[in-house]
Structure formats: structure tokens, C-alpha cells
Design an enzyme around this catalytic site. Structure first.
Site, PDB file in Angstrom:
ATOM      1  N   LYS A  16     -34.707 -15.959  57.430  1.00  0.00           N
ATOM      2  CA  LYS A  16     -34.918 -16.362  56.036  1.00  0.00           C
ATOM      3  C   LYS A  16     -33.853 -15.620  55.220  1.00  0.00           C
ATOM      4  CE  LYS A  16     -37.393 -18.497  52.877  1.00  0.00           C
ATOM      5  NZ  LYS A  16     -37.338 -19.953  52.717  1.00  0.00           N
TER       6      LYS A  16
ATOM      7  N   ASP B  65     -38.279 -22.088  57.372  1.00  0.00           N
ATOM      8  CA  ASP B  65     -39.050 -23.224  56.847  1.00  0.00           C
ATOM      9  C   ASP B  65     -38.489 -24.540  57.388  1.00  0.00           C
ATOM     10  OD1 ASP B  65     -36.890 -22.331  55.383  1.00  0.00           O
ATOM     11  OD2 ASP B  65     -37.665 -22.890  53.427  1.00  0.00           O
TER      12      ASP B  65
ATOM     13  N   ASP C  40     -44.091 -15.656  66.138  1.00  0.00           N
ATOM     14  CA  ASP C  40     -45.531 -15.813  66.363  1.00  0.00           C
ATOM     15  C   ASP C  40     -45.954 -17.216  65.927  1.00  0.00           C
ATOM     16  OD1 ASP C  40     -48.196 -15.332  66.749  1.00  0.00           O
ATOM     17  OD2 ASP C  40     -48.448 -13.980  65.039  1.00  0.00           O
TER      18      ASP C  40
END
Ligand code: NAD
Length: 360
Positions: free
Chosen positions: A195, A227, A251
Site C-alpha cells: 500500500k 486493494d 493473511d
């Protein structure tokens, strides 16, 4: 060649599925002329029953003294099993966390591969599935948000909670090296997920991954924001080969990626340290609801054994043979209950192991 393998049958369906994986490994030995010597290690409930604790130092020493560890699964039914009357740090799961820590397993690998034969289990549309997909998520396992400092404070009646996401360059470099090494054994593409438009830790991540990439000129590197990656996994999963990412993103994305394959009994995983050593286990749990009934699908454990051959023992041909054997048995129409569909032949844990061993 001779190799030492530590086997952790564990609890529930663990002993049944590990037995079948061992059968397949024995078939590999017979075909390729290797010798595997096995030591059984108690972990989880099985260790509590014998030693009163979920992991002993002896168990850790045996694991450390082997070339790799193959595990079934641990744990019982939290509502009915006496193991869950114990303090949290004495329960089965505490043993698993402790062995991962003791073995310094910082890299988690989870492949998501769609077998053409199991396409019906995939929740994606036919046009998205296309020819299928075959990716592996390489997730950093011991740093980042889950291991950073955290605290909750209260000032003027307002509570504030803080979690810290921190990575140093060494932690990033060692997981990046793993991902590139793995890409070299596959289609030679790494998608590093971060990110970096927001987080400093991601900007450092990106720059270190680029440094590591310079040592792997054959591997194509691309960066993707997390995203966007979450969308791309359900929009065009075939674009991915190796996805490299930090702990929390991994995860979430690894669960998403495994769900699109649709079948929990097929999903293998590995956790590696900075040598060739690793612990290999199915992604599913100990399924106490079907334990001892010859119903468990052993394929996730058998595919974990194939990963062990490939990544810890460098036996690529042998790993291919196991994966091809699984493919053949599925193509022949054999299914355990969890992956059963119309027109196929239902089989049990033991017979599935026999069929795959024979196909090797
Ligand atoms: P689970 O994965 O054991 O079972 C979920 C469902 O999937 C069950 O219906 C089960 O029958 C089915 N299933 C799982 N593996 C299967 C297989 N190989 N073949 C056919 N069906 C299969 O998850 P759960 O029920 O939430 O957990 C049971 C126990 O496993 C708990 O004690 C949990 O803590 C433990 N657990 C252990 C691990 C591990 O050892 N790494 C991982 C997850 C859960």
C-alpha cells in the site's frame, strides 16, 4: 539420497491424512531410489495426552534435527474436548505457535491452484476461470502489524487503540529472496503487493523488493496495491504466479485466493525459515467431526508433502510426480466426499492414498 523427515500426525484426522501422505512419499522413494527416515513428533492434543503440554523440548529438537517437517493438523472440538479446559497457553494451538516460533518460520507459502476437474467448486464465472489458475502466495509471517507494539489508552473518557506496523529492511529482504527463489522454480513472475501510496512501511518494502529483483534478471517484477490485488484475484486470477506480501495483507489475500479454488481438502501450505528447512501442512484443521471415519480428503497433506520435496529437499521431479499423480486420480474420476460431484466415484481416505501412491 537419504533424508530425515519429522512427521507430526497431530489430532483428529491428522493421523489418517499423514499416513496417506507417508504412503505417497514411500512410493516416491521406491520410484526415484531415495530413503526417507521418519521420526514421529507429538504436538497439540496428542502431546497433552502424553506429556501434559502441547509441545516438549524433545519434540522441537527432533524437528530441528530433521530436513523437513510434515504435519497433519492439531486441535479438537473446543466445546467437548478436555484440552480446552486448560489454560490458553497449554492448549493444542499454543503448541503450534510455539513450534513455528522455535523453528523461526518467517515465510508462509500457500498455493491456490484450480484443478480443471474441480472447476465446479470454484465460485467464479466460467469466463473468468478460463483455463484455470495456478498461483502461490508468499506471506511474511513474523513481522508487521500482528507483531508490532500495541496499546489502548483512555483520555477524557475517550478510548484510543494503537497498533504498530513496522518492518526493517532485513525482514523484507529475506522474504523477498524466498519469493524470487520460488518464482525461479515456477513461471518467473513476482507480484509484490503493498500500500505504497499511503504507508511508509510499504514504500520501504517496494524499494527493498526492487533491490532483490536485481539479483533475479529472469524474473518479472510488478507492484500492485493491495486493494487492487483483492479485486484482481476475483477478476483475473490467471495473471498471478507468485504474490509476495507482508503479514496482514497476506493473511487476507491468502484466504481469498484459497476460497476461489473452492475446496478446503485440497489446499496445501508451507512455512519456511532462512535455510531450506520448512514445516508443511494442509491449510485445513483437524476436522474432529469426521475423524476416524475414513472420510477425510488426504490430498492437501499429500500436496504439502510435494511442496516439501520441492522446497526443502530440492526434489523437483519427485514433486512433479506427486502433483501429476493427484491430477491423474482426479481425472480418473475418484473423489472423497468433500469434493464429490455427479458422475464421479466416491472413495475414502485410505483408498485415495492408495490410488495416488499407485499413480506415482
Ligand atoms: P476444519 O478445517 O478442521 O474443518 C472445517 C470443515 O471442513 C469441517 O466440516 C471438516 O469436516 C471439513 N474438512 C476439513 N478438512 C477436511 C478434509 N481434509 N477432508 C474433508 N473435509 C474436511 O476447521 P474447524 O472445524 O474450524 O477446526 C477444527 C479444529 O482444527 C480446531 O481445534 C481448530 O483449532 C483446529 N485447526 C487446526 C489447524 C492446524 O492444525 N494448522 C488449522 C485450523 C484449525
Amino acid at each position: 539420497m537419504e533424508y530425515k523427515i519429522a512427521l507430526i500426525p497431530g489430532d483428529g484426522i491428522g493421523p489418517e491424512i499423514v499416513r496417506e501422505a507417508r504412503k505417497v512419499l514411500d512410493a516416491v522413494c521406491a520410484k526415484f531410489g531415495h530413503t526417507f527416515s521418519y521420526s514421529e513428533v507429538l504436538l497439540g492434543g496428542a502431546s497433552i495426552d502424553v506429556h501434559g503440554i502441547p509441545l516438549t523440548e524433545d519434540a522441537v529438537d527432533t524437528a530441528k534435527g530433521s530436513d523437513a517437517v510434515l504435519m497433519g493438523s492439531i486441535g479438537g472440538d473446543a466445546k467437548t474436548s478436555p484440552w480446552y479446559q486448560l489454560e490458553p497457553d497449554k492448549r493444542p494451538e499454543a503448541g503450534l505457535l510455539a513450534i513455528r516460533k522455535a523453528l523461526n518460520l518467517f515465510a508462509n507459502l500457500r498455493p491456490a491452484y484450480l484443478y480443471q476437474e474441480l472447476k465446479e467448486a470454484c465460485p467464479l464465472k466460467e469466463e473468468i476461470i478460463g483455463e484455470g489458475f495456478d498461483m502461490i502466495i508468499v506471506r511474511e509471517l513474523t513481522g508487521g502489524l500482528y507483531f508490532g507494539e500495541r496499546k489502548t489508552t483512555e483520555e477524557n473518557g475517550i478510548k484510543t487503540a494503537v497498533d504498530t506496523l513496522s518492518y526493517n529492511e532485513n525482514e523484507i529482504r529475506r522474504i523477498a529472496v524466498k519469493a524470487f527463489d520460488i518464482a525461479m522454480k515456477r513461471r518467473k513472475k513476482v507480484t509484490s503487493v503493498d500500500k505504497a501510496n499511503v504507508l511508509d512501511s510499504s514504500r520501504l518494502w517496494r524499494s527493498i523488493v526492487e533491490e532483490v529483483a536485481e539479483d533475479y534478471p529472469e524474473v518479472t517484477l510488478e507492484h500492485m496495491l493491495v486493494d487492487n490485488c483483492a479485486m484482481q484475484l476475483v477478476h483475473d486470477p490467471a495473471q498471478f504466479d507468485v504474490i509476495l506480501t507482508e503479514n496482514m495483507f497476506g493473511d487476507i489475500l491468502s484466504d481469498e485466493a484459497s476460497m476461489v479454488t473452492g475446496s478446503i481438502g485440497m489446499l496445501s501450505s508451507a512455512s519456511l525459515n532462512d535455510t531450506k528447512f520448512g514445516l508443511y501442512e494442509p491449510s485445513h484443521g483437524s476436522a474432529p467431526d469426521i475423524a476416524g471415519q475414513n472420510k477425510a480428503n488426504p490430498i492437501a497433506t499429500i500436496l504439502s508433502a510435494a511442496m516439501m520435496l520441492r522446497y526443502s529437499l530440492d526434489l523437483d521431479k519427485e514433486a512433479d510426480a506427486v502433483e501429476e499423480a493427484v491430477q491423474k486420480v482426479l481425472a480418473d474420476g475418484w473423489r472423497t466426499g468433500d469434493i464429490m460431484s455427479e458422475g464421479c466415484m466416491l472413495t475414502g481416505t485410505e483408498q485415495m492414498g492408495d490410488l495416488i501412491a499407485a499413480a506415482v
